[in-house]
Write a protein that holds these residues in place. Structure first.
Motif, short mmCIF file in Angstrom:
data_model
loop_
_atom_site.label_atom_id
_atom_site.label_comp_id
_atom_site.label_asym_id
_atom_site.label_seq_id
_atom_site.Cartn_x
_atom_site.Cartn_y
_atom_site.Cartn_z
N VAL A 52 0.87 -1.16 0.00
CA VAL A 52 0.00 0.00 0.00
C VAL A 52 0.92 1.22 0.00
O VAL A 52 2.08 1.13 0.37
CB VAL A 52 -0.94 -0.04 1.24
CG1 VAL A 52 -0.15 0.08 2.53
CG2 VAL A 52 -2.04 0.98 1.18
N PHE A 53 0.38 2.36 -0.45
CA PHE A 53 1.23 3.55 -0.53
C PHE A 53 1.72 4.01 0.84
O PHE A 53 2.82 4.52 0.99
CB PHE A 53 0.46 4.67 -1.23
CG PHE A 53 1.30 5.88 -1.51
CD1 PHE A 53 2.38 5.82 -2.38
CD2 PHE A 53 1.01 7.09 -0.89
CE1 PHE A 53 3.17 6.94 -2.63
CE2 PHE A 53 1.79 8.22 -1.14
CZ PHE A 53 2.87 8.14 -2.01
N LYS A 54 0.87 3.82 1.85
CA LYS A 54 1.22 4.27 3.20
C LYS A 54 2.32 3.40 3.80
O LYS A 54 2.48 2.24 3.45
CB LYS A 54 0.00 4.15 4.11
CG LYS A 54 -1.14 5.10 3.78
CD LYS A 54 -2.20 4.97 4.89
CE LYS A 54 -3.39 5.87 4.68
NZ LYS A 54 -4.38 5.27 3.76
N SER A 55 3.02 3.98 4.77
CA SER A 55 3.99 3.21 5.54
C SER A 55 3.42 3.01 6.94
O SER A 55 2.38 3.58 7.27
CB SER A 55 5.30 4.00 5.65
OG SER A 55 5.81 4.26 4.36
N ASN A 134 9.07 6.72 -2.90
CA ASN A 134 7.67 7.14 -2.84
C ASN A 134 7.06 7.38 -4.21
O ASN A 134 5.97 6.89 -4.52
CB ASN A 134 7.62 8.51 -2.12
CG ASN A 134 7.04 8.36 -0.75
OD1 ASN A 134 6.29 7.42 -0.51
ND2 ASN A 134 7.39 9.27 0.13
N THR A 135 7.76 8.18 -5.01
CA THR A 135 7.22 8.57 -6.31
C THR A 135 6.96 7.34 -7.17
O THR A 135 5.88 7.19 -7.77
CB THR A 135 8.19 9.52 -7.05
OG1 THR A 135 8.44 10.62 -6.19
CG2 THR A 135 7.60 9.99 -8.36
N PHE A 136 7.93 6.45 -7.23
CA PHE A 136 7.77 5.31 -8.14
C PHE A 136 6.88 4.22 -7.54
O PHE A 136 6.26 3.45 -8.27
CB PHE A 136 9.13 4.80 -8.62
CG PHE A 136 9.73 5.78 -9.58
CD1 PHE A 136 9.31 5.81 -10.90
CD2 PHE A 136 10.63 6.75 -9.16
CE1 PHE A 136 9.80 6.76 -11.78
CE2 PHE A 136 11.12 7.70 -10.03
CZ PHE A 136 10.71 7.71 -11.36
N ASP A 137 6.80 4.20 -6.23
CA ASP A 137 5.80 3.34 -5.61
C ASP A 137 4.42 3.75 -6.10
O ASP A 137 3.59 2.92 -6.51
CB ASP A 137 5.89 3.48 -4.08
CG ASP A 137 4.93 2.57 -3.36
OD1 ASP A 137 3.73 2.93 -3.27
OD2 ASP A 137 5.34 1.49 -2.91
#
Ligand code: 4AD
Ligand code: MG
Length: 462
Positions: A52-55, A134-137
């Motif tokens: 998921v985008f979040k950590s 982050n960006t490429f995730d």
């Protein structure tokens, strides 16, 4: 047996639904360290597991393992055993208070992705590591979701997905920029050894899929496409993905209706499924992105005749506007600067440019009654220019044959002509550049940053 780890995605899903989250006590999580900092007493690791985008934040405290934990480096893969604690009012709604942290894979000191922000150019050189940023995730998850959006739209509307071949004997677009496919015998390339004729990687599945449209009515392809033009621009790749729908009993107006619907559907789908990623793009990549996309959703796409566009461009030049190519005349192929002027300055949104001069368009497009133009439509958008190219196809046998004979490309395409003899009908289709659509939706302005391993001329590092 080792206890099974829970994904960060699952944690956020359970938190959001409320159910069972309070019953979660002990958990095991694993992933990669984004950052690790401490104040001497308490340490914080931002753990990212890619689901998921979040950590998720991992907290560790004083004790015998504090020193070891504080030395865990950015990029390391770790396994954390701990319990969940709610953190109301904090940036993240919960955290994991660690009992133990095990380093699964340490990081060498020369790890290229250190904490500070790296440029897109630098990250392109690190194509195998950039999915960890982050960006490429965000980019590559949205790419995956966008592919699903495409399939969902067409499947829900009854289109049949056709796998047209990657190796072909035709240059559908007639642009002559193909990659040859050949075998190697005794260290020497042999162009006709395998198929008995020259073969190339496909520049378009259109001709093959037209035959399927004349059997299934509505069909689409979605796959890799190859072009050997050495256009060194932010919008061209030598390998890119294209979606090519084809519809029997459809004309140019029907074509544009579907183009507009699918683009809007994709935007809505991505906004719905990837809100965090889209917020991120809006904040860091393109500040007006969400407003732009919401505007696209709220308004019908504009339509303009090529002839009208030429007039407007000529007016612009008269009014003092300077294009790199300032010689605007009817019959010219528009460059990206002209397309962008029309969509950015004149209509300020997506634009269908229609009815182009036949000389500058592909042989298969249907000739209009004026004898000069063809029923083509390009969809142009601000910031990029063309993202979709489509047309109504020439369904009249004699007219198409005369055109193909003149071009000398009838040989090997007799079957394509025959479609006009064997129950042919009016039909239309289009090609969406998938990577360009992704650029448009994310605000990323270079195609090299939308493909996992971009293929452009002089670039084959990975
Ligand atoms: O306009 P094009 O060349 O159209 C066709 O290939 C038709 N056979 C489509 C059809 O009617 N079935 O290409 C379609 C789209 C372009 O609008 C652009 O978005 C994308 O494909 N495209 C590229 N994207 C990245 N790199 C390149 N080199 C591209 N060339 C075309
Ligand atoms: Mg085109």
């Amino acid at each position: 047996m080792e206890e099974k780890a829970i994904s960060v995605r699952k944690l956020y899903e359970m938190f959001a639904s409320g159910e069972n989250f309070s019953k979660l006590n002990e958990v095991v999580a694993q992933g990669w360290v984004r950052t690790n900092r401490n104040n001497g007493k308490v340490g914080f690791i931002v753990l990212h597991d890619g689901t998921v985008f979040k950590s998720v934040q991992i907290v560790y405290t004083e004790g015998e393992s504090f020193l070891a934990n504080s030395k865990i480096k950015t990029g390391a893969s770790i396994r954390v055993h701990g319990h969940i604690a709610l953190t109301p009012g904090m940036q993240q709604p919960f955290e994991i208070q660690a009992k133990t942290i095990e380093v699964l894979g340490d990081v060498a000191d020369d790890y290229p992705l250190q904490k500070k922000q790296s440029s897109f150019e630098f990250l392109r050189e690190q194509a195998y590591l950039r999915p960890r940023t982050n960006t490429f995730d965000a980019v590559f998850r949205v790419r995956s979701v966008l592919a699903m959006a495409i399939h969902t739209f067409f499947q829900e509307n009854g289109f049949v997905y056709v796998h047209t071949p990657e190796i072909t004997g035709n240059d559908a677009e007639g642009a002559g920029s193909v990659f040859s496919v050949c075998t190697e015998r005794n260290g020497k390339p042999d162009e006709t050894d395998f198929y008995g004729r020259k073969a190339s990687l496909t520049v378009s599945g259109q001709l093959h899929v037209e035959a399927f449209a004349l059997a299934f009515k509505d069909v689409y392809t979605f796959g890799p496409t190859f072009r050997a033009e050495k256009s060194n621009t932010p919008r061209h790749a030598s390998e890119f993905w294209m979606i090519e729908p084809e519809m029997a009993f459809a004309d140019l107006e029907d074509d544009m209706e579907v183009i507009e619907s699918v683009i809007k559907y994709c935007i809505r789908y991505v906004l719905d499924k990837c809100p965090d990623e889209m917020q991120f793009f809006n904040k860091w990549i393109d500040k007006g992105l969400l407003e732009k996309l919401n505007n696209v959703l709220a308004n019908p796409f504009k339509k303009m005749e090529y002839t009208e566009a030429i007039k407007l461009l000529q007016d612009a030049v008269k009014g003092g506007h300077k294009f790199e190519n300032n010689k605007i005349e009817w019959g010219m192929d528009l460059q990206s600067e002209h397309e962008r002027y029309l969509t950015e300055q004149i209509v300020k949104g997506p634009l269908f440019l229609i009815n182009y001069p036949k000389e500058i368009k592909a042989f298969y497009m249907r000739e209009n009654d004026d004898g000069k133009t063809v029923a083509a439509c390009d969809c142009l958008v601000p910031g990029e220019g063309e993202i979709v190219g489509g047309s109504q196809r020439e369904e009249r046998y004699e007219i198409l044959k005369a055109k193909m004979d003149k071009l000398g490309n009838t040989e090997g395409l007799e079957w394509y002509l025959n479609l006009r003899k064997y129950g042919g009908c009016k039909h239309a289709g289009f090609g969406i550049g998938f990577d360009r659509l992704l650029m448009y939706i994310t605000g990323i302005n270079n195609i090299r940053d939308t493909e996992p391993y971009p293929r452009t001329s002089s670039n084959l590092k990975y």
